[in-house]
Write an enzyme that holds these catalytic residues in place. Structure first.
Site, mmCIF file in Angstrom:
data_model
loop_
_atom_site.group_PDB
_atom_site.id
_atom_site.type_symbol
_atom_site.label_atom_id
_atom_site.label_comp_id
_atom_site.label_asym_id
_atom_site.label_seq_id
_atom_site.Cartn_x
_atom_site.Cartn_y
_atom_site.Cartn_z
ATOM 1 N N ARG A 62 0.840 -1.221 0.000
ATOM 2 C CA ARG A 62 0.000 0.000 0.000
ATOM 3 C C ARG A 62 0.863 1.254 0.000
ATOM 4 O O ARG A 62 0.510 2.274 -0.611
ATOM 5 C CB ARG A 62 -0.954 -0.023 1.199
ATOM 6 C CG ARG A 62 -1.966 -1.161 1.101
ATOM 7 C CD ARG A 62 -2.838 -1.232 2.331
ATOM 8 N NE ARG A 62 -3.752 -0.102 2.395
ATOM 9 C CZ ARG A 62 -4.437 0.200 3.490
ATOM 10 N NH1 ARG A 62 -4.268 -0.526 4.601
ATOM 11 N NH2 ARG A 62 -5.262 1.218 3.505
ATOM 12 N N GLN A 92 -9.699 9.507 8.277
ATOM 13 C CA GLN A 92 -9.422 8.128 8.709
ATOM 14 C C GLN A 92 -8.421 7.495 7.739
ATOM 15 O O GLN A 92 -7.930 6.393 7.977
ATOM 16 C CB GLN A 92 -10.716 7.313 8.719
ATOM 17 C CG GLN A 92 -11.772 7.843 9.682
ATOM 18 C CD GLN A 92 -13.104 7.158 9.466
ATOM 19 O OE1 GLN A 92 -13.381 6.088 10.056
ATOM 20 N NE2 GLN A 92 -13.943 7.749 8.649
ATOM 21 N N HIS A 110 -5.994 7.517 11.925
ATOM 22 C CA HIS A 110 -5.548 6.110 11.853
ATOM 23 C C HIS A 110 -4.115 5.969 11.354
ATOM 24 O O HIS A 110 -3.727 4.890 10.909
ATOM 25 C CB HIS A 110 -6.512 5.308 10.961
ATOM 26 C CG HIS A 110 -7.893 5.233 11.550
ATOM 27 N ND1 HIS A 110 -8.999 4.914 10.796
ATOM 28 C CD2 HIS A 110 -8.349 5.471 12.809
ATOM 29 C CE1 HIS A 110 -10.080 4.933 11.575
ATOM 30 N NE2 HIS A 110 -9.713 5.285 12.802
ATOM 31 N N SER A 182 -18.125 4.920 5.772
ATOM 32 C CA SER A 182 -19.316 4.133 6.145
ATOM 33 C C SER A 182 -19.699 4.394 7.597
ATOM 34 O O SER A 182 -20.713 3.884 8.082
ATOM 35 C CB SER A 182 -19.013 2.642 5.949
ATOM 36 O OG SER A 182 -17.930 2.268 6.808
#
Ligand code: APR
Length: 236
Positions: A62, A92, A110, A182
Site C-alpha cells: 500500500r 481516517q 488512523h 461508512s
C-alpha cells in the site's frame, strides 16, 4: 463590490471513499480491501505480533501504491476552500492525498503510510519518522529505540491518539461535512455526535445506508458531491 464571505470554521471528516476516485480501494464496498483480506490478520496489533511479515508485506504494497496515485478533484476542492474559510480535515485515511492536494491542516486518526515508528512505543513522537514509500519496511529494521520498525498506523485494538483534538475541532465547527466513510469504525464514527445541533451538517456518499440525524445527504461520489457541497457553502 462582492460582499466578503464570512470566514467560517469548516471541519471535514473523510474516509476511504474520498480516495476511491484516485484508484485506492475502500474497505467495505463489494470490491473493498476487507473483502479480499482478513482485517484482523493484517490490520490489528495481534496480527502484527503473530505474523509480522504478512502485515509488513500488506503495508509495503500500500505504501508503494501510494506513489502511483494522485489526489482527485474532491481533495483539490477541499484544499481550495482554504482560500475563503478555515478548513480542518480529519481523515481516517492513511494516504497523503489531502496534503498533496494542498490542504494545510490534516489530522490523521488512523496514522500515515508515509511514516514509520517503534513497535515498543508507537505513539512516542520521538519514534515517529517519515520513511520513503519505495523502501520496504523489513523484519530486522530497527526504530531508534532498538525495537522492530513498524508502519505508523493505528491498528484495530490500538488507542487513537488524535481523537481528543479531533473532537475539539468538531465542537467548534461552524459547518461540518462527512465525506466517503461508512461510519462503521469507532471512535472515529462517533465524531458526528460532537457537531453542534444548530450548524449546517452534510454527508457526501453515493451509498451510505444510514444518514446521521440532522445531516443533509448529498448522494453522489466525492468528486461530484464535494463540488455540490462547495456550491451550497458559497450560498450559506
Ligand atoms: N465517493 C464517495 N464515497 C464513496 C465512493 C466515492 N467514489 N465510493 C465509495 N464510497 C463510500 C462508500 O459508500 C462507503 O460509505 O465510502 C465509504 C467507504 O467506507 P469504508 O470502506 O468502510 O471506509 P472507511 O469508512 O474509511 O473505513 C473506516 O475502517 O478498516 C478501517 O482503518 C480503516 O480507516 C478505515 C476505517
Amino acid at each position: 463590490m462582492q460582499t466578503p464571505t464570512l470566514r467560517q470554521n469548516i471541519v471535514v471528516l473523510t474516509g476511504a471513499g474520498i480516495s476511491a476516485e484516485s484508484g485506492l480501494d475502500t474497505f467495505r464496498d463489494k470490491d473493498g480491501l476487507w473483502q479480499k483480506h482478513d482485517a484482523m490478520r493484517l490490520s490489528s496489533i495481534e496480527g502484527f505480533e503473530q505474523e509480522p511479515q504478512a502485515v509488513l508485506d500488506f503495508y509495503n504494497a500500500r505504501r508503494k501504491q501510494l506513489l502511483e496515485v494522485e489526489p482527485n478533484a474532491a481533495h483539490k476542492l477541499l484544499a481550495e476552500l482554504e482560500r475563503w474559510h478555515d478548513v480542518t480535515i480529519i481523515t481516517q485515511n492513511i494516504d497523503n492525498l489531502h496534503e498533496r492536494a494542498g490542504s494545510t491542516r490534516v489530522i490523521h486518526l488512523h496514522g500515515e503510510l508515509t511514516k514509520v515508528t517503534s513497535s515498543r512505543k508507537p505513539n512516542d513522537p520521538h519514534c515517529v519518522k517519515e520513511y520513503p514509500l519505495d523502501v520496504p519496511i523489513r523484519l530486522g529494521d530497527k526504530a531508534d529505540d532498538g525495537s522492530q520498525l513498524r508502519p505508523y498506523i493505528v491498528w484495530f485494538g490500538e488507542y487513537v491518539p488524535a481523537m481528543e483534538v479531533a473532537e475539539d475541532y468538531v465542537r467548534q465547527a461552524d459547518i461540518f461535512a462527512v465525506i466517503g466513510t461508512s461510519l462503521s469504525v469507532y471512535p472515529a464514527a462517533g465524531l458526528t455526535r460532537y457537531a453542534h445541533g444548530s450548524i449546517p451538517k452534510y454527508v457526501v456518499d453515493p451509498n451510505l445506508a444510514v444518514i446521521p440525524t440532522g445531516f443533509t445527504h448529498i448522494k453522489n461520489t466525492a468528486t461530484r458531491g464535494v463540488a455540490q457541497l462547495v456550491e451550497v457553502i458559497k450560498n450559506l
